[in-house]
Design an enzyme around this catalytic site. Sequence first.
Site, PDB file in Angstrom:
ATOM      1  N   LYS A  26     110.066 -82.638  18.969  1.00 55.10           N
ATOM      2  CA  LYS A  26     108.775 -81.930  18.901  1.00 55.10           C
ATOM      3  C   LYS A  26     108.987 -80.431  18.681  1.00 55.10           C
ATOM      4  O   LYS A  26     108.413 -79.839  17.771  1.00 55.10           O
ATOM      5  CB  LYS A  26     107.968 -82.150  20.197  1.00 55.10           C
ATOM      6  CG  LYS A  26     107.765 -83.621  20.549  1.00 55.10           C
ATOM      7  CD  LYS A  26     106.982 -83.801  21.841  1.00 55.10           C
ATOM      8  CE  LYS A  26     107.680 -83.311  23.105  1.00 55.10           C
ATOM      9  NZ  LYS A  26     108.885 -84.056  23.492  1.00 55.10           N
ATOM     10  N   ARG A  34      99.655 -85.003  28.227  1.00 48.69           N
ATOM     11  CA  ARG A  34     100.696 -85.921  28.675  1.00 48.69           C
ATOM     12  C   ARG A  34     100.183 -86.949  29.659  1.00 48.69           C
ATOM     13  O   ARG A  34     100.964 -87.782  30.125  1.00 48.69           O
ATOM     14  CB  ARG A  34     101.761 -85.113  29.402  1.00 48.69           C
ATOM     15  CG  ARG A  34     102.984 -84.781  28.613  1.00 48.69           C
ATOM     16  CD  ARG A  34     103.732 -83.829  29.500  1.00 48.69           C
ATOM     17  NE  ARG A  34     105.148 -83.931  29.429  1.00 48.69           N
ATOM     18  CZ  ARG A  34     105.881 -83.117  28.701  1.00 48.69           C
ATOM     19  NH1 ARG A  34     105.332 -82.231  27.913  1.00 48.69           N
ATOM     20  NH2 ARG A  34     107.184 -83.210  28.743  1.00 48.69           N
ATOM     21  N   ARG A  36     121.779 -79.832  23.842  1.00 51.24           N
ATOM     22  CA  ARG A  36     120.821 -78.797  23.421  1.00 51.24           C
ATOM     23  C   ARG A  36     121.088 -77.447  24.073  1.00 51.24           C
ATOM     24  O   ARG A  36     121.379 -77.350  25.253  1.00 51.24           O
ATOM     25  CB  ARG A  36     119.390 -79.230  23.759  1.00 51.24           C
ATOM     26  CG  ARG A  36     118.385 -78.087  23.570  1.00 51.24           C
ATOM     27  CD  ARG A  36     116.971 -78.540  23.563  1.00 51.24           C
ATOM     28  NE  ARG A  36     116.592 -79.234  24.772  1.00 51.24           N
ATOM     29  CZ  ARG A  36     115.408 -79.839  24.930  1.00 51.24           C
ATOM     30  NH1 ARG A  36     114.528 -79.836  23.965  1.00 51.24           N
ATOM     31  NH2 ARG A  36     115.139 -80.444  26.056  1.00 51.24           N
ATOM     32  N   ARG A  78     118.735 -75.676  29.411  1.00 53.33           N
ATOM     33  CA  ARG A  78     117.622 -75.868  30.342  1.00 53.33           C
ATOM     34  C   ARG A  78     118.111 -76.557  31.605  1.00 53.33           C
ATOM     35  O   ARG A  78     118.971 -77.409  31.555  1.00 53.33           O
ATOM     36  CB  ARG A  78     116.535 -76.723  29.666  1.00 53.33           C
ATOM     37  CG  ARG A  78     115.539 -75.899  28.889  1.00 53.33           C
ATOM     38  CD  ARG A  78     114.668 -76.737  28.002  1.00 53.33           C
ATOM     39  NE  ARG A  78     113.966 -77.837  28.668  1.00 53.33           N
ATOM     40  CZ  ARG A  78     113.064 -78.611  28.066  1.00 53.33           C
ATOM     41  NH1 ARG A  78     112.764 -78.398  26.800  1.00 53.33           N
ATOM     42  NH2 ARG A  78     112.489 -79.585  28.713  1.00 53.33           N
ATOM     43  N   ARG A 114     112.427 -87.825  33.581  1.00 49.96           N
ATOM     44  CA  ARG A 114     111.539 -87.372  32.498  1.00 49.96           C
ATOM     45  C   ARG A 114     111.119 -88.559  31.631  1.00 49.96           C
ATOM     46  O   ARG A 114     109.971 -88.662  31.213  1.00 49.96           O
ATOM     47  CB  ARG A 114     112.240 -86.291  31.663  1.00 49.96           C
ATOM     48  CG  ARG A 114     112.401 -84.978  32.441  1.00 49.96           C
ATOM     49  CD  ARG A 114     113.441 -84.066  31.836  1.00 49.96           C
ATOM     50  NE  ARG A 114     113.090 -83.580  30.508  1.00 49.96           N
ATOM     51  CZ  ARG A 114     113.949 -83.004  29.671  1.00 49.96           C
ATOM     52  NH1 ARG A 114     115.211 -82.826  30.043  1.00 49.96           N
ATOM     53  NH2 ARG A 114     113.555 -82.576  28.505  1.00 49.96           N
TER      54      ARG A 114
HETATM   55  P1  AP5 Z   1     113.807 -80.800  20.625  1.00 48.52           P
HETATM   56  O1  AP5 Z   1     113.079 -80.661  19.353  1.00 48.52           O
HETATM   57  O2  AP5 Z   1     114.108 -79.549  21.380  1.00 48.52           O
HETATM   58  O3  AP5 Z   1     113.115 -81.893  21.568  1.00 48.52           O
HETATM   59  P2  AP5 Z   1     111.647 -81.948  22.179  1.00 48.52           P
HETATM   60  O4  AP5 Z   1     110.960 -83.154  21.621  1.00 48.52           O
HETATM   61  O5  AP5 Z   1     110.949 -80.641  22.040  1.00 48.52           O
HETATM   62  O6  AP5 Z   1     112.029 -82.326  23.670  1.00 48.52           O
HETATM   63  P3  AP5 Z   1     111.787 -81.581  25.065  1.00 48.52           P
HETATM   64  O7  AP5 Z   1     112.940 -81.952  25.925  1.00 48.52           O
HETATM   65  O8  AP5 Z   1     111.490 -80.136  24.885  1.00 48.52           O
HETATM   66  O9  AP5 Z   1     110.513 -82.353  25.529  1.00 48.52           O
HETATM   67  P4  AP5 Z   1     109.995 -82.520  26.953  1.00 48.52           P
HETATM   68  O10 AP5 Z   1     108.699 -83.155  26.634  1.00 48.52           O
HETATM   69  O11 AP5 Z   1     110.860 -83.246  27.864  1.00 48.52           O
HETATM   70  O12 AP5 Z   1     109.967 -81.030  27.535  1.00 48.52           O
HETATM   71  P5  AP5 Z   1     108.825 -79.955  27.717  1.00 48.52           P
HETATM   72  O13 AP5 Z   1     109.417 -78.636  27.514  1.00 48.52           O
HETATM   73  O14 AP5 Z   1     107.603 -80.337  26.953  1.00 48.52           O
HETATM   74  O15 AP5 Z   1     115.170 -81.579  20.312  1.00 48.52           O
HETATM   75  C1  AP5 Z   1     116.125 -81.879  21.317  1.00 48.52           C
HETATM   76  C2  AP5 Z   1     117.549 -81.656  20.799  1.00 48.52           C
HETATM   77  O16 AP5 Z   1     117.828 -82.559  19.738  1.00 48.52           O
HETATM   78  C3  AP5 Z   1     117.779 -80.252  20.223  1.00 48.52           C
HETATM   79  O17 AP5 Z   1     119.059 -79.826  20.580  1.00 48.52           O
HETATM   80  C4  AP5 Z   1     117.655 -80.451  18.701  1.00 48.52           C
HETATM   81  O18 AP5 Z   1     118.467 -79.527  18.001  1.00 48.52           O
HETATM   82  C5  AP5 Z   1     118.119 -81.883  18.512  1.00 48.52           C
HETATM   83  N1  AP5 Z   1     117.367 -82.570  17.452  1.00 48.52           N
HETATM   84  C6  AP5 Z   1     116.030 -82.456  17.178  1.00 48.52           C
HETATM   85  N2  AP5 Z   1     115.682 -83.252  16.142  1.00 48.52           N
HETATM   86  C7  AP5 Z   1     116.831 -83.900  15.758  1.00 48.52           C
HETATM   87  C8  AP5 Z   1     117.119 -84.884  14.753  1.00 48.52           C
HETATM   88  N3  AP5 Z   1     116.154 -85.345  13.917  1.00 48.52           N
HETATM   89  N4  AP5 Z   1     118.400 -85.343  14.665  1.00 48.52           N
HETATM   90  C9  AP5 Z   1     119.363 -84.883  15.502  1.00 48.52           C
HETATM   91  N5  AP5 Z   1     119.148 -83.956  16.473  1.00 48.52           N
HETATM   92  C10 AP5 Z   1     117.898 -83.479  16.612  1.00 48.52           C
HETATM   93  O19 AP5 Z   1     108.437 -80.152  29.266  1.00 48.52           O
HETATM   94  C11 AP5 Z   1     109.340 -79.779  30.300  1.00 48.52           C
HETATM   95  C12 AP5 Z   1     108.683 -80.010  31.654  1.00 48.52           C
HETATM   96  O20 AP5 Z   1     107.489 -79.189  31.787  1.00 48.52           O
HETATM   97  C13 AP5 Z   1     108.166 -81.429  31.937  1.00 48.52           C
HETATM   98  O21 AP5 Z   1     109.195 -82.266  32.429  1.00 48.52           O
HETATM   99  C14 AP5 Z   1     107.074 -81.168  32.961  1.00 48.52           C
HETATM  100  O22 AP5 Z   1     107.598 -80.946  34.250  1.00 48.52           O
HETATM  101  C15 AP5 Z   1     106.451 -79.865  32.486  1.00 48.52           C
HETATM  102  N6  AP5 Z   1     105.324 -80.079  31.561  1.00 48.52           N
HETATM  103  C16 AP5 Z   1     105.238 -79.649  30.256  1.00 48.52           C
HETATM  104  N7  AP5 Z   1     104.068 -80.010  29.712  1.00 48.52           N
HETATM  105  C17 AP5 Z   1     103.369 -80.673  30.682  1.00 48.52           C
HETATM  106  C18 AP5 Z   1     102.099 -81.307  30.719  1.00 48.52           C
HETATM  107  N8  AP5 Z   1     101.296 -81.334  29.645  1.00 48.52           N
HETATM  108  N9  AP5 Z   1     101.714 -81.908  31.881  1.00 48.52           N
HETATM  109  C19 AP5 Z   1     102.505 -81.892  32.981  1.00 48.52           C
HETATM  110  N10 AP5 Z   1     103.735 -81.324  32.994  1.00 48.52           N
HETATM  111  C20 AP5 Z   1     104.161 -80.709  31.866  1.00 48.52           C
HETATM  112 ZN    ZN Z   2     110.316 -79.146  23.445  1.00 46.49          ZN
END
Ligand code: AP5
Ligand code: ZN
Length: 214
Positions: free
Chosen positions: A13, A88, A127, A160, A171
């Site tokens: 994402k 979410r 990452r 992170r 997660r």
């Molecule tokens: P990347 O693109 O960074 O992954 P992502 O989908 O953004 O994954 P996240 O881990 O950021 O998602 P998340 O939902 O767990 O975390 P968030 O910050 O939202 O890609 C990952 C890696 O793979 C990178 O190194 C990249 O280079 C590589 N990559 C990407 N695409 C690739 C491909 N095609 N091929 C190979 N490699 C690839 O949330 C964190 C925390 O915040 C949650 O756990 C929760 O506690 C809280 N939170 C956030 N939003 C909410 C909400 N709405 N409600 C409640 N709690 C929330």
């Molecule tokens: Zn992300």
Amino acid sequence: KRLILIGPPGSGKGTQSPTIKEEYCLCHLATGDMLRAAVAAKTPLGIKAKESMDKGELVSDDLVIGIIDEAIKKPSCQKGFILDGFPRTVVQAEKLDSMLEKQGTKVDKVLNFDIADSVLEERITGRWIHPASGRSYHTKFAPPKVPGLDDVTGELLIQRKDDNAEVLKSRLEAFHKQTQPVIEYYNKKGLVAQLHAEGSPRDVTSEIKSILSP
Ligand code: AP5
Ligand code: ZN
């Protein structure tokens, strides 16, 4: 356009967001990035959110709904936005609908980053991120030009706190239990487009472009 990106941790994402943003001039609202900034700045919001985030659990609906409610009212987000990591839970999705209804707008498309759980650990543990911009790298799949440094600013990259195999399990559990029903919610409205998120970043980008181009 008003877009929602849904997918498990590591599904791409954050990686795809800058390209979509450039192409369609949308504002990128990533609740995870916003919460991490609040944690780093030790704001009251950050202090409340930190414990759940460190454990890999979702923070309370009220907290994130508050953040988004404020953000989507900004002038810069009036032409459209990308929501990355929100909604979410079904409660968040319903609340978003009513916020948009008040503005006389609605969600245009939900991009579902479809990917097997088994490939996510390698993505997450490799990452590295640039906290100020939210840019992410991967030691194997997307290495920075200079190891450990951001390509644009030259600043230090960090890992992170929740990016380890142990916390990833929680997660993923939160994703399947609380977020998968959100995909169903938008499916009923006919808004969901599937992405093959296991493909290369380039392939995923072209898939997104073909879905979004008229
Ligand atoms: P990347 O693109 O960074 O992954 P992502 O989908 O953004 O994954 P996240 O881990 O950021 O998602 P998340 O939902 O767990 O975390 P968030 O910050 O939202 O890609 C990952 C890696 O793979 C990178 O190194 C990249 O280079 C590589 N990559 C990407 N695409 C690739 C491909 N095609 N091929 C190979 N490699 C690839 O949330 C964190 C925390 O915040 C949650 O756990 C929760 O506690 C809280 N939170 C956030 N939003 C909410 C909400 N709405 N409600 C409640 N709690 C929330
Ligand atoms: Zn992300």
